[in-house]
Design a protein around this motif. Structure first.
Motif, PDB file in Angstrom:
ATOM      1  N   ASP A   1       0.832  -1.209   0.000  1.00 30.37           N
ATOM      2  CA  ASP A   1       0.000   0.000   0.000  1.00 30.37           C
ATOM      3  C   ASP A   1       0.860   1.249   0.000  1.00 30.37           C
ATOM      4  OD1 ASP A   1      -2.357  -1.386  -0.069  1.00 30.37           O
ATOM      5  OD2 ASP A   1      -3.040  -0.803   1.938  1.00 30.37           O
ATOM      6  N   TYR A   2       1.898   1.262   0.825  1.00 30.70           N
ATOM      7  CA  TYR A   2       2.780   2.428   0.893  1.00 30.70           C
ATOM      8  C   TYR A   2       3.488   2.643  -0.442  1.00 30.70           C
ATOM      9  CZ  TYR A   2       6.605   5.523   1.989  1.00 30.70           C
ATOM     10  OH  TYR A   2       7.497   6.574   1.959  1.00 30.70           O
ATOM     11  N   LEU A   3       4.047   1.572  -1.011  1.00 36.78           N
ATOM     12  CA  LEU A   3       4.796   1.693  -2.262  1.00 36.78           C
ATOM     13  C   LEU A   3       3.913   2.058  -3.446  1.00 36.78           C
ATOM     14  CD1 LEU A   3       7.349  -1.243  -1.900  1.00 36.78           C
ATOM     15  CD2 LEU A   3       7.765   1.201  -1.582  1.00 36.78           C
ATOM     16  N   SER A   4       2.629   1.723  -3.357  1.00 35.23           N
ATOM     17  CA  SER A   4       1.727   2.071  -4.459  1.00 35.23           C
ATOM     18  C   SER A   4       1.141   3.484  -4.293  1.00 35.23           C
ATOM     19  CB  SER A   4       0.599   1.044  -4.575  1.00 35.23           C
ATOM     20  OG  SER A   4      -0.248   1.121  -3.444  1.00 35.23           O
ATOM     21  N   GLY A   5       1.571   4.183  -3.243  1.00 35.56           N
ATOM     22  CA  GLY A   5       1.142   5.561  -3.061  1.00 35.56           C
ATOM     23  C   GLY A   5      -0.185   5.724  -2.336  1.00 35.56           C
ATOM     24  N   GLU A   6      -0.610   4.715  -1.619  1.00 38.58           N
ATOM     25  CA  GLU A   6      -1.893   4.769  -0.905  1.00 38.58           C
ATOM     26  C   GLU A   6      -1.871   5.741   0.267  1.00 38.58           C
ATOM     27  OE1 GLU A   6      -4.815   3.032  -1.646  1.00 38.58           O
ATOM     28  OE2 GLU A   6      -3.795   2.439  -3.486  1.00 38.58           O
ATOM     29  N   GLY A   7      -0.685   6.127   0.713  1.00 42.11           N
ATOM     30  CA  GLY A   7      -0.598   7.061   1.825  1.00 42.11           C
ATOM     31  C   GLY A   7       0.824   7.186   2.340  1.00 42.11           C
ATOM     32  N   SER A   8       0.989   8.043   3.330  1.00 43.57           N
ATOM     33  CA  SER A   8       2.298   8.285   3.931  1.00 43.57           C
ATOM     34  C   SER A   8       2.647   7.182   4.917  1.00 43.57           C
ATOM     35  CB  SER A   8       2.265   9.622   4.675  1.00 43.57           C
ATOM     36  OG  SER A   8       1.360   9.535   5.775  1.00 43.57           O
ATOM     37  N   LEU A   9       3.875   7.232   5.426  1.00 43.11           N
ATOM     38  CA  LEU A   9       4.279   6.278   6.460  1.00 43.11           C
ATOM     39  C   LEU A   9       3.335   6.369   7.656  1.00 43.11           C
ATOM     40  CD1 LEU A   9       8.182   6.655   6.529  1.00 43.11           C
ATOM     41  CD2 LEU A   9       6.891   4.652   5.801  1.00 43.11           C
ATOM     42  N   ASP A  10       3.022   7.596   8.044  1.00 40.23           N
ATOM     43  CA  ASP A  10       2.133   7.811   9.183  1.00 40.23           C
ATOM     44  C   ASP A  10       0.755   7.214   8.925  1.00 40.23           C
ATOM     45  OD1 ASP A  10       1.654   8.954  11.780  1.00 40.23           O
ATOM     46  OD2 ASP A  10       0.406  10.457  10.774  1.00 40.23           O
ATOM     47  N   ALA A  11       0.232   7.429   7.730  1.00 42.31           N
ATOM     48  CA  ALA A  11      -1.101   6.907   7.383  1.00 42.31           C
ATOM     49  C   ALA A  11      -1.100   5.378   7.399  1.00 42.31           C
ATOM     50  CB  ALA A  11      -1.524   7.424   6.018  1.00 42.31           C
ATOM     51  N   MET A  12      -0.040   4.758   6.894  1.00 49.03           N
ATOM     52  CA  MET A  12       0.030   3.294   6.876  1.00 49.03           C
ATOM     53  C   MET A  12       0.156   2.733   8.293  1.00 49.03           C
ATOM     54  SD  MET A  12      -0.375   2.352   3.776  1.00 49.03           S
ATOM     55  CE  MET A  12      -1.469   3.761   3.614  1.00 49.03           C
ATOM     56  N   CYS A  13       0.911   3.426   9.139  1.00 44.39           N
ATOM     57  CA  CYS A  13       1.054   2.981  10.536  1.00 44.39           C
ATOM     58  C   CYS A  13      -0.297   3.030  11.251  1.00 44.39           C
ATOM     59  CB  CYS A  13       2.088   3.829  11.270  1.00 44.39           C
ATOM     60  SG  CYS A  13       3.784   3.489  10.751  1.00 44.39           S
ATOM     61  N   ARG A  14      -1.056   4.094  11.016  1.00 43.99           N
ATOM     62  CA  ARG A  14      -2.393   4.184  11.631  1.00 43.99           C
ATOM     63  C   ARG A  14      -3.336   3.140  11.057  1.00 43.99           C
ATOM     64  NH1 ARG A  14      -1.741   9.722  10.898  1.00 43.99           N
ATOM     65  NH2 ARG A  14      -3.181   9.636   9.142  1.00 43.99           N
ATOM     66  N   LYS A  15      -3.332   2.984   9.744  1.00 45.76           N
ATOM     67  CA  LYS A  15      -4.245   2.054   9.080  1.00 45.76           C
ATOM     68  C   LYS A  15      -4.024   0.614   9.538  1.00 45.76           C
ATOM     69  CE  LYS A  15      -5.571   0.358   4.478  1.00 45.76           C
ATOM     70  NZ  LYS A  15      -5.383   0.522   3.023  1.00 45.76           N
ATOM     71  N   TYR A  16      -2.766   0.212   9.692  1.00 44.46           N
ATOM     72  CA  TYR A  16      -2.452  -1.177  10.010  1.00 44.46           C
ATOM     73  C   TYR A  16      -2.070  -1.411  11.474  1.00 44.46           C
ATOM     74  CZ  TYR A  16      -2.677  -2.118   5.038  1.00 44.46           C
ATOM     75  OH  TYR A  16      -3.106  -2.265   3.742  1.00 44.46           O
ATOM     76  N   GLY A  17      -2.091  -0.338  12.288  1.00 42.25           N
ATOM     77  CA  GLY A  17      -1.766  -0.494  13.708  1.00 42.25           C
ATOM     78  C   GLY A  17      -0.306  -0.821  13.957  1.00 42.25           C
ATOM     79  N   ILE A  18       0.576  -0.256  13.153  1.00 39.37           N
ATOM     80  CA  ILE A  18       2.015  -0.491  13.272  1.00 39.37           C
ATOM     81  C   ILE A  18       2.574   0.482  14.303  1.00 39.37           C
ATOM     82  CG2 ILE A  18       4.211  -0.500  12.017  1.00 39.37           C
ATOM     83  CD1 ILE A  18       2.478  -1.031   9.460  1.00 39.37           C
ATOM     84  N   SER A  19       3.451  -0.003  15.161  1.00 42.28           N
ATOM     85  CA  SER A  19       3.916   0.775  16.307  1.00 42.28           C
ATOM     86  C   SER A  19       4.732   2.017  15.953  1.00 42.28           C
ATOM     87  CB  SER A  19       4.717  -0.112  17.250  1.00 42.28           C
ATOM     88  OG  SER A  19       5.842  -0.644  16.582  1.00 42.28           O
ATOM     89  N   SER A  20       5.505   1.983  14.865  1.00 40.65           N
ATOM     90  CA  SER A  20       6.316   3.158  14.527  1.00 40.65           C
ATOM     91  C   SER A  20       6.685   3.167  13.047  1.00 40.65           C
ATOM     92  CB  SER A  20       7.589   3.187  15.365  1.00 40.65           C
ATOM     93  OG  SER A  20       8.491   2.203  14.913  1.00 40.65           O
ATOM     94  N   HIS A  21       7.112   4.355  12.610  1.00 39.63           N
ATOM     95  CA  HIS A  21       7.568   4.490  11.221  1.00 39.63           C
ATOM     96  C   HIS A  21       8.781   3.615  10.964  1.00 39.63           C
ATOM     97  CE1 HIS A  21       5.802   8.837  11.129  1.00 39.63           C
ATOM     98  NE2 HIS A  21       4.875   7.916  11.057  1.00 39.63           N
TER      99      HIS A  21
END
Length: 139
Positions: free
Chosen positions: A33-53
């Motif tokens: 998703d990140y590599l395809s331009g779906e959003g920023s690092l921050d947006a991907m972390c929020r979307k997938y519940g990832i702890s940090s950039h």
């Protein structure tokens, strides 16, 4: 500069204990998703519940290096323990020469000879420092 606010609410103020484990499918989805331009690092972390950039950036680096399987830490430990076996001197030498001949591809050599990454890495290092005698069992 504004402070970054977590979506964790009051729970976000409590210290975390241990490592967070993520399924391989989540890792792959977040990276793609990140590599395809779906959003920023921050947006991907929020979307997938990832702890940090930093965690996501590490996955992106691994993905770009060709490690698309994203094995979890537990799966890596289990497979590493299952694959460890004792080889004869001749088999060690053959594995080391194979690894060197394939541009020090330790992962490929470990899969080819059904040994751990750490075993082949150590053997190649000993071979480079001491030659064939470095592979002898001195016990």
């Amino acid at each position: 500069m504004a402070a970054e606010i977590s979506d964790g609410g009051a729970c976000g103020l409590h210290p975390k204990k241990g490592f967070t484990s993520y399924p391989s499918s989540l890792k792959l989805a977040a990276v793609e998703d990140y590599l395809s331009g779906e959003g920023s690092l921050d947006a991907m972390c929020r979307k997938y519940g990832i702890s940090s950039h930093a965690v996501l950036q590490q996955w992106i680096t691994l993905y770009n290096q060709g490690h698309r399987d994203f094995k979890t830490r537990r799966a890596q430990e289990e497979s590493g323990m299952a694959e460890k076996k004792k080889l004869s001197y001749e088999e060690k030498l053959q594995a080391v020469l194979y690894c060197i001949g394939h541009r020090l591809d330790y992962r490929q050599a470990s899969e080819q000879y059904k040994i751990t990454y750490q075993q082949i890495y150590n053997w190649v290092k000993k071979y480079q420092e001491q030659g064939e005698t470095g592979l002898l069992d001195r016990r």
